[in-house]
Design an enzyme around this catalytic site. Structure first.
Site, PDB file in Angstrom:
ATOM      1  N   GLY A 239       0.752  -1.241   0.000  1.00  0.00           N
ATOM      2  CA  GLY A 239       0.000   0.000   0.000  1.00  0.00           C
ATOM      3  C   GLY A 239       0.784   1.294   0.000  1.00  0.00           C
ATOM      4  CD  GLU A 273       0.401  -8.999   1.723  1.00  0.00           C
ATOM      5  OE1 GLU A 273      -0.519  -8.169   1.499  1.00  0.00           O
ATOM      6  OE2 GLU A 273       0.201 -10.071   2.308  1.00  0.00           O
ATOM      7  N   PRO A 274       4.332  -5.068  -1.142  1.00  0.00           N
ATOM      8  CG  PRO A 274       6.539  -4.423  -1.592  1.00  0.00           C
ATOM      9  CD  PRO A 274       5.720  -5.428  -0.820  1.00  0.00           C
ATOM     10  N   GLY A 275       3.102  -3.405  -4.033  1.00  0.00           N
ATOM     11  CA  GLY A 275       2.817  -3.541  -5.461  1.00  0.00           C
ATOM     12  C   GLY A 275       3.151  -2.241  -6.165  1.00  0.00           C
ATOM     13  NE  ARG A 312      -3.936   4.277 -10.488  1.00  0.00           N
ATOM     14  CZ  ARG A 312      -3.503   5.501 -10.226  1.00  0.00           C
ATOM     15  NH1 ARG A 312      -2.888   6.211 -11.166  1.00  0.00           N
ATOM     16  NH2 ARG A 312      -3.656   6.039  -9.058  1.00  0.00           N
ATOM     17  CE1 TYR A 316      -9.505   2.784  -7.641  1.00  0.00           C
ATOM     18  CE2 TYR A 316      -7.716   2.856  -9.224  1.00  0.00           C
ATOM     19  CZ  TYR A 316      -8.552   2.140  -8.397  1.00  0.00           C
ATOM     20  OH  TYR A 316      -8.416   0.786  -8.322  1.00  0.00           O
ATOM     21  CB  CYS A 343     -18.481   6.228 -27.167  1.00  0.00           C
ATOM     22  SG  CYS A 343     -17.816   5.967 -28.809  1.00  0.00           S
ATOM     23  CD  GLU A 344     -18.466   5.082 -21.081  1.00  0.00           C
ATOM     24  OE1 GLU A 344     -18.905   5.772 -20.136  1.00  0.00           O
ATOM     25  OE2 GLU A 344     -18.928   3.992 -21.414  1.00  0.00           O
ATOM     26  CE1 TYR A 371      -3.309  -2.708  -8.192  1.00  0.00           C
ATOM     27  CE2 TYR A 371      -1.872  -0.899  -7.544  1.00  0.00           C
ATOM     28  CZ  TYR A 371      -2.421  -2.138  -7.291  1.00  0.00           C
ATOM     29  OH  TYR A 371      -2.061  -2.822  -6.158  1.00  0.00           O
TER      30      TYR A 371
HETATM   31  C1  PLP Z   1      -3.468  -4.735  -3.587  1.00  0.00           C
HETATM   32  C2  PLP Z   1      -2.852  -5.408  -2.425  1.00  0.00           C
HETATM   33  C3  PLP Z   1      -1.516  -5.167  -2.113  1.00  0.00           C
HETATM   34  C4  PLP Z   1      -0.649  -4.179  -2.857  1.00  0.00           C
HETATM   35  O1  PLP Z   1      -1.073  -2.867  -2.721  1.00  0.00           O
HETATM   36  P1  PLP Z   1      -0.168  -1.690  -3.346  1.00  0.00           P
HETATM   37  O2  PLP Z   1      -0.931  -0.480  -3.031  1.00  0.00           O
HETATM   38  O3  PLP Z   1      -0.088  -1.935  -4.811  1.00  0.00           O
HETATM   39  O4  PLP Z   1       1.152  -1.761  -2.689  1.00  0.00           O
HETATM   40  C5  PLP Z   1      -0.965  -5.873  -1.044  1.00  0.00           C
HETATM   41  N1  PLP Z   1      -1.702  -6.753  -0.326  1.00  0.00           N
HETATM   42  C6  PLP Z   1      -2.996  -6.992  -0.600  1.00  0.00           C
HETATM   43  C7  PLP Z   1      -3.751  -7.960   0.219  1.00  0.00           C
HETATM   44  C8  PLP Z   1      -3.622  -6.319  -1.651  1.00  0.00           C
HETATM   45  O5  PLP Z   1      -4.913  -6.554  -1.908  1.00  0.00           O
END
Ligand code: PLP
Length: 414
Positions: A239, A273-275, A312, A316, A343-344, A371
């Site tokens: 997150g 859990e970084p994305g 996005r 968002y 078309c939006e 994303y």
């Molecule tokens: C989406 C998600 C993440 C990653 O979130 P980021 O904002 O991309 O870092 C980690 N853990 C869980 C359970 C998620 O659903």
């Protein structure tokens, strides 16, 4: 130095000018920097060198096999939310014993496959899921390793759609039900309780909510110990935000320092859990201006990327920086709405941007790595964009552009 920078008047990714990418692969195109992804992953991993730890990259942010394989090569773990993502990680050479499986709605077939390949653990989000998991594991004569995702009821202060740690969301097990859930889990024959986790949201730009959430997890860990339940790991979720405009999120090192200080007197393995923060700023979406037009005093630049390529802004209300690939253009500067052909009216990439533009110009939509492609669709029967990985002076096509014929495969007329 950022991997995306101007050199000789041209915006480049590492050592490749983006106009060369457009020449070779056309537009719209997602363009990734290998070096940018690797350095962000190392920022996390190096900061945790002193502790037993595992970085579980959140696959949903960007699941291209090239991205997954380069992270697998670095020794990364993975956080998945579907069997589809599991198959991707395995295909990319990821180690199943470094996979955690998150998500509120794991199906039976997904659980079976994950048990068969022996993932590190299931991040369980409800008692119903726990008993289903126990039953499936019993049928297979296997033990399922689990962590319970606790909803710590903290406000991540981010967009409501990506705020997941408040008690009224669908996520996790309510804090006040956690202890009884752990006791039930402990008493199940085919469940091995190994961890605790939370994930409070996405695009979080301060450390405080993490430390609040971690504090609650630690309180729970103490309660569990008092009930003879010993865990092996604590997973603080993902997150961490990135800079899109003027945000100043903490660097991974700062977050990790705060986390490590909070758990200094324990020896639990620590998981993150970084994305977004690994891949978000490691890509641009390259697009070309098709038309310029003016309607009732508003200037529109209609580009060949649209909300189906980059959702996005529409979903968002996200703000993405937009640069011209040519550093200097001769056209006059004006305020443009950068919009796609879909078309939006919600089909915009950026509104009211001061740019010097003419038809045919290339634009780079920044911070497109997370994303971006994974949320793209075929709306308006638009083939999804090509994905290109830049590695030094090399451009590697890591997913070819879809064709219209492919989009109709599997359909039939009456
Ligand atoms: C989406 C998600 C993440 C990653 O979130 P980021 O904002 O991309 O870092 C980690 N853990 C869980 C359970 C998620 O659903």
């Amino acid at each position: 130095m950022s991997e995306f920078h101007y050199a000789n008047g041209q915006l480049c990714a590492e050592r490749v000018a983006l106009n060369k990418v457009a020449e070779r692969f056309a537009t719209p195109a997602y363009v990734y920097s290998r070096a940018a992804i690797e350095s962000q992953w190392h920022a996390y991993d190096d900061a945790l060198a002193e502790r037993q730890h595992l970085i579980c990259y959140a696959v949903k942010a960007n699941s291209n096999l090239a991205v997954l394989s380069l992270l697998a090569e670095l020794g990364s773990g993975f956080d998945i939310v579907s069997v589809g993502e599991l198959e991707r990680v395995l295909k990319a050479g990821g180690d199943p014993s470094k996979i955690v499986f998150s998500g509120v709605g794991k199906r039976t077939d997904e659980i079976k496959r994950a048990l068969d390949v022996k993932i590190k653990c299931f991040n369980v989000e409800s008692l119903s899921e726990l008993s289903r998991l126990d039953q499936i594991a019993a049928e297979k004569n296997l033990i399922a390793k689990v962590s319970l995702r606790i909803n710590p009821d903290v406000d991540a202060e981010t967009h409501p759609y990506i705020s997941t740690g408040l008690k009224e969301t669908k996520f996790g097990i309510a804090y006040d039900r956690a202890l009884e859930s752990y006791i039930q889990a402990r008493d199940m024959t085919n469940i091995d309780v190994v961890g605790i986790d939370c994930h409070i949201g996405s695009q979080i730009t301060t450390i405080a909510p993490y430390i609040d959430a971690l504090g609650k997890l630690l309180d729970m860990v103490s309660e569990l110990r008092a009930n003879n339940i010993e865990l092996q790991h604590i997973d603080v979720g993902g997150g961490l935000g990135i800079r899109y405009q003027d945000e100043s999120p903490p660097a991974p090192q700062e977050l990790i320092k705060a986390v490590c200080d909070t758990i200094a007197d324990t020896s639990y393995e620590i998981l993150l859990e970084p994305g977004r923060s690994i891949v978000g700023n490691a890509a641009v979406l390259l697009t070309r201006v098709e038309y310029i037009k003016e309607n009732s005093g508003r200037n529109f630049a209609i580009v060949d990327a649209a909300m189906n390529d980059m959702l996005r802004p529409a979903l968002y209300d996200a703000w993405l920086s937009i640069l011209t690939v040519n550093e200097q253009n001769s056209a006059a500067v004006a305020a443009y709405d950068i919009v796609g052909p879909v078309c939006e009216s919600g089909d915009f990439i950026g509104l009211n941007r001061e740019l010097s533009l003419q038809e045919g110009d290339l634009l780079a939509i920044q911070s497109a790595g997370a994303y971006g492609f994974t949320m793209s669709s075929n709306y308006n029967t638009r083939p999804r964009a090509v994905e290109v990985m830049i590695d030094g002076s090399e451009m590697i096509e890591v997913r070819r552009r879809e064709t219209v014929a492919e989009l109709m495969e599997g359909e039939s007329t009456l």
